[in-house]
Design a protein around this motif. Structure first.
Motif, PDB file in Angstrom:
ATOM      1  N   CYS A 188       0.810  -1.218   0.000  1.00 39.69           N
ATOM      2  CA  CYS A 188       0.000   0.000   0.000  1.00 39.69           C
ATOM      3  C   CYS A 188       0.846   1.271   0.000  1.00 39.69           C
ATOM      4  N   VAL A 190      -3.335   1.323  -7.756  1.00 39.54           N
ATOM      5  CA  VAL A 190      -4.345   0.257  -7.720  1.00 39.54           C
ATOM      6  C   VAL A 190      -5.424   0.587  -8.753  1.00 39.54           C
ATOM      7  N   CYS A 201      -0.894   4.961  -0.768  1.00 41.74           N
ATOM      8  CA  CYS A 201      -2.336   5.117  -0.715  1.00 41.74           C
ATOM      9  C   CYS A 201      -2.743   6.146   0.340  1.00 41.74           C
ATOM     10  N   ALA A 232      -5.315   6.128   1.982  1.00 35.11           N
ATOM     11  CA  ALA A 232      -6.026   5.480   3.099  1.00 35.11           C
ATOM     12  C   ALA A 232      -5.081   4.750   4.052  1.00 35.11           C
ATOM     13  N   LEU A 233      -3.792   4.781   3.745  1.00 47.10           N
ATOM     14  CA  LEU A 233      -2.835   4.080   4.613  1.00 47.10           C
ATOM     15  C   LEU A 233      -2.516   4.953   5.833  1.00 47.10           C
ATOM     16  N   ILE A 279      -9.841   2.513   5.332  1.00 49.69           N
ATOM     17  CA  ILE A 279     -11.150   2.153   4.735  1.00 49.69           C
ATOM     18  C   ILE A 279     -11.236   0.636   4.539  1.00 49.69           C
ATOM     19  N   CYS A 321      -7.458  -4.787  -3.649  1.00 52.70           N
ATOM     20  CA  CYS A 321      -6.871  -4.832  -2.301  1.00 52.70           C
ATOM     21  C   CYS A 321      -7.386  -6.050  -1.522  1.00 52.70           C
TER      22      CYS A 321
HETATM   23  S1  SF4 Z   1      -7.300   1.031   0.107  1.00 51.51           S
HETATM   24 FE1  SF4 Z   1      -6.397   0.125   1.956  1.00 51.51          FE
HETATM   25  S2  SF4 Z   1      -5.736  -1.921   1.314  1.00 51.51           S
HETATM   26 FE2  SF4 Z   1      -6.036  -0.706  -0.574  1.00 51.51          FE
HETATM   27  S3  SF4 Z   1      -4.028   0.203  -1.070  1.00 51.51           S
HETATM   28 FE3  SF4 Z   1      -5.155   1.681   0.216  1.00 51.51          FE
HETATM   29  S4  SF4 Z   1      -4.463   1.258   2.336  1.00 51.51           S
HETATM   30 FE4  SF4 Z   1      -3.958  -0.537   1.070  1.00 51.51          FE
END
Ligand code: SF4
Length: 167
Positions: free
Chosen positions: A3, A11, A45, A47-48, A56, A64
């Motif tokens: 991530c 992604v 990312c 969201a990390l 999330i 993911c």
């Molecule tokens: S959404 Fe979550 S699982 Fe996917 S790349 Fe981002 S941090 Fe990682």
């Protein structure tokens, strides 16, 4: 590392992923380049979290959800002991951190960009600028660090081709 831009540049969204919902959750969804653009977001990312959890997690995209690195597969199937897997991950993270530190020292400070893209940028700069001896020496160290990282990630982390669920 799946991530934070170490293993991947981004992604891609897949069937069932809602770009609208993921945008609302804070992922900066854009479009991939090419003849058939699809939704994607770049790594590291957004969201990390600091503690390396996914902000999330319950709503993360399909890619993911389905991706498992080879180290994880090997640990789950007993081909490698969990403590050994942990040590391998930690060692590889240190290698990636070393490459990032070298990039920083060379003036490539964009931490919102994947390691691979930053290294590519640095390669281009080295070809177009006129680096001094100190910068060339640092770049040599960086190239070696990235090369070693690629060797270990390709051998140990990316799913091997005989695995039926490889992406
Ligand atoms: S959404 Fe979550 S699982 Fe996917 S790349 Fe981002 S941090 Fe990682």
């Amino acid at each position: 590392m799946c991530c934070d831009g170490t293993l991947f540049d981004g992604v891609q969204l897949e069937r069932g992923d809602s770009a609208k919902r993921l945008r609302a959750l804070g992922l900066p969804i854009g479009l991939s380049q090419g003849q058939k653009p699809v939704g994607r977001f770049s790594q590291p990312c957004a969201a990390l979290c600091e503690d390396r959890t996914c902000h999330i997690y319950q709503d993360r995209p399909r890619q993911c959800r389905t991706f498992e690195c080879q180290v994880f597969k090997d640990a789950n199937t007993g081909r490698i002991e969990f403590p050994a897997a942990q040590r391998l991950v930690e060692k590889t993270r240190r290698q990636a951190d070393r490459a990032r530190r070298l990039l920083f020292r060379l003036g490539e400070t964009d931490e919102y960009c994947s390691l691979g893209e930053r290294f590519h940028r640095m390669q281009c700069r080295m070809e177009t600028d006129a680096p001094d001896a100190a910068a060339l020496a640092l770049f040599a160290d960086l190239s070696l660090a990235v090369h070693k990282l690629k060797l270990v990630t390709q051998a140990k982390f990316y799913p091997q081709s005989d695995e039926p669920d490889s992406p």
